[in-house]
Design an enzyme around this catalytic site. Structure first.
Site, PDB file in Angstrom:
ATOM      1  N   HIS A 135       0.847  -1.197   0.000  1.00  0.00           N
ATOM      2  CA  HIS A 135       0.000   0.000   0.000  1.00  0.00           C
ATOM      3  C   HIS A 135       0.878   1.241   0.000  1.00  0.00           C
ATOM      4  O   HIS A 135       1.728   1.423   0.873  1.00  0.00           O
ATOM      5  CB  HIS A 135      -0.933  -0.014   1.207  1.00  0.00           C
ATOM      6  CG  HIS A 135      -1.947  -1.106   1.145  1.00  0.00           C
ATOM      7  ND1 HIS A 135      -2.368  -1.805   2.254  1.00  0.00           N
ATOM      8  CD2 HIS A 135      -2.616  -1.639   0.084  1.00  0.00           C
ATOM      9  CE1 HIS A 135      -3.267  -2.713   1.884  1.00  0.00           C
ATOM     10  NE2 HIS A 135      -3.428  -2.618   0.572  1.00  0.00           N
ATOM     11  N   GLU A 138       1.913   3.706   3.013  1.00  0.00           N
ATOM     12  CA  GLU A 138       2.476   3.101   4.220  1.00  0.00           C
ATOM     13  C   GLU A 138       4.001   3.118   4.143  1.00  0.00           C
ATOM     14  O   GLU A 138       4.665   2.083   4.056  1.00  0.00           O
ATOM     15  CB  GLU A 138       1.901   1.692   4.390  1.00  0.00           C
ATOM     16  CG  GLU A 138       0.379   1.724   4.539  1.00  0.00           C
ATOM     17  CD  GLU A 138      -0.286   0.365   4.486  1.00  0.00           C
ATOM     18  OE1 GLU A 138       0.425  -0.669   4.532  1.00  0.00           O
ATOM     19  OE2 GLU A 138      -1.532   0.320   4.392  1.00  0.00           O
ATOM     20  N   HIS A 262       3.106  -3.769   6.817  1.00  0.00           N
ATOM     21  CA  HIS A 262       2.127  -2.737   6.492  1.00  0.00           C
ATOM     22  C   HIS A 262       2.147  -1.718   7.628  1.00  0.00           C
ATOM     23  O   HIS A 262       2.862  -1.854   8.612  1.00  0.00           O
ATOM     24  CB  HIS A 262       0.723  -3.342   6.364  1.00  0.00           C
ATOM     25  CG  HIS A 262       0.507  -4.146   5.126  1.00  0.00           C
ATOM     26  ND1 HIS A 262      -0.240  -3.695   4.069  1.00  0.00           N
ATOM     27  CD2 HIS A 262       0.953  -5.383   4.774  1.00  0.00           C
ATOM     28  CE1 HIS A 262      -0.266  -4.609   3.110  1.00  0.00           C
ATOM     29  NE2 HIS A 262       0.449  -5.646   3.511  1.00  0.00           N
ATOM     30  N   GLU A 338       1.461  -4.985  11.139  1.00  0.00           N
ATOM     31  CA  GLU A 338       1.056  -3.587  11.012  1.00  0.00           C
ATOM     32  C   GLU A 338       1.903  -2.779  11.989  1.00  0.00           C
ATOM     33  O   GLU A 338       1.830  -2.965  13.201  1.00  0.00           O
ATOM     34  CB  GLU A 338      -0.432  -3.424  11.333  1.00  0.00           C
ATOM     35  CG  GLU A 338      -1.368  -4.152  10.383  1.00  0.00           C
ATOM     36  CD  GLU A 338      -1.639  -3.369   9.110  1.00  0.00           C
ATOM     37  OE1 GLU A 338      -1.106  -2.244   8.964  1.00  0.00           O
ATOM     38  OE2 GLU A 338      -2.393  -3.889   8.259  1.00  0.00           O
TER      39      GLU A 338
END
Length: 380
Positions: A135, A138, A262, A338
């Site tokens: 993404h 990010e 991420h 994350e």
């Protein structure tokens, strides 16, 4: 029409929060908490949510969020497409006995997709892949895999890394989505998808919804079939050259595990994402839960931050993501981490550059544990 970052709560049973995640409403969901969501919405979407019975509290306008966090100083601390390639080349050129830079594919806009192969050339089967930046917005998800590669190279003469690189390989691809990343630097800092031009005039496919395992089985806010949406799954599985490049690399190298980074929310996620059902193989489930829990403890031991270990679908349902595909197709461990921060008010996707180093430092022991456990998992 101005965009806002809003905290959304349920005001009663007629407006459950889960509905906002599962309904195809085209929302850009940033955070999922037990009693709230944080999302980016335009004024019309915010008004619609209020009309549906939700509480909508504006935290910031998107413009003020960008002015607070997307500063020139913050940008200067991160890699660009060009500086990343230069640093990867430097690592390979300075360490030719253990490092090789490979182009694994090309993006929609014909940018090379780079991966470092780190390890002695002994044709060993003990291989692990580390991925970053599916993404575009990010940015810290580029830096942690890159710093891991740098650390492995710098530590190649000391244990345990020396044995790992003698007996196996670590492949690191820090930027799977270079087109989107470049777009976030030049046009829209909060862009998420790649830069595919869709037939309806919209742009972008979400690379982390485009993998082949259970692709398209959901049509929800977090795995959308609407091309304009942030989580658009694409017209078919592996429609995008970026995901085909990862698919082909995994098929060629047959990794024993895949770790993909991420941001944000401080989580350690394991399959499944497409269903709330747990992994059926009890041995696999136990080992993934145990490894995720150990990674959580190792991260917390560095700076005291909590990264919650959980099944991916406990965050929200996703179909066609990297980790479901790796585990579903190859039956090997696959985790999504994350990274920092915990909330939009701390920067969200725009992590201040002075947090790159502590973010890496707290994730290093967990990444090393993932490599150790996966490399030395007994042969089936």
């Amino acid at each position: 029409m101005a965009n806002v970052i809003a905290r959304v709560t349920s005001l009663g049973g007629q407006a459950p929060l889960a509905r906002l995640v599962t309904a195809p409403l085209g929302l850009d969901v940033w955070e999922v908490g037990p009693d709230h969501l944080v999302l980016q919405a335009d004024e019309a979407q915010a008004a619609r949510l209020e009309a549906m019975g939700y509480g909508v509290e504006q935290l910031q306008t998107t413009e003020s969020h960008l002015s607070d966090f997307a500063t020139a100083r913050a940008m200067a601390g991160y890699h660009t497409v060009q500086t990343l390639e230069a640093d990867l080349r430097r690592l390979a050129d300075d360490n030719p006995e253990i490092v090789e830079l490979q182009e694994i594919g090309r993006s929609v806009e014909n940018r090379p997709l780079w991966a470092l192969r780190i390890g002695e050339r002994r044709r060993n089967a003990r291989k692990v892949a580390v991925l970053g930046c599916h993404h575009a917005r990010e940015w810290v998800s580029v830096e942690v895999p890159y710093l891991l590669a740098e650390y492995l190279v710098a530590s190649s003469s000391t244990e345990p890394v020396r044995s790992w690189l003698q007996q196996g390989e670590v492949w690191v691809a820090p930027m799977v989505n270079p087109d989107g990343h470049e777009y976030t630097r030049t046009q829209n800092r909060l862009w998420r998808k790649n830069r595919r031009r869709n037939p309806n005039g919209s742009v972008g496919v979400d690379p982390n919804r485009n993998y082949g395992y259970m692709w398209g089985v959901l049509n929800v806010n977090t795995s959308s079939h609407v091309p304009a949406d942030e989580t658009y799954v694409g017209p078919r599985a592996f429609s995008e050259p970026e995901t085909r490049a990862v698919r082909n690399l995994v098929a060629q190298q047959l990794f024993r595990g895949v770790l993909t980074y991420h941001s944000y929310s401080q989580l350690i996620l394991y399959p499944w994402g497409y269903t709330s059902d747990p992994v059926a193989d009890e041995s696999d489930l136990r080992s993934m839960r145990a490894l995720a829990g150990d990674m959580q403890r190792l991260i917390k031991g560095v700076n005291g931050l909590t990264y919650t270990a959980q099944q991916a679908s406990a965050l929200y349902p996703t179909a066609g993501d990297t980790t479901d595909w790796v585990y579903g197709e190859y039956d090997v461990p696959a985790f999504t981490v994350e990274l920092r921060p915990a909330s939009a008010l701390e920067g969200g996707f725009i992590l201040p550059a002075d947090q790159i180093q502590p973010c890496w430092e707290e994730n290093r022991p967990a990444a090393m544990e993932f490599l150790r456990r996966v490399m030395y998992k007994p042969e089936p």
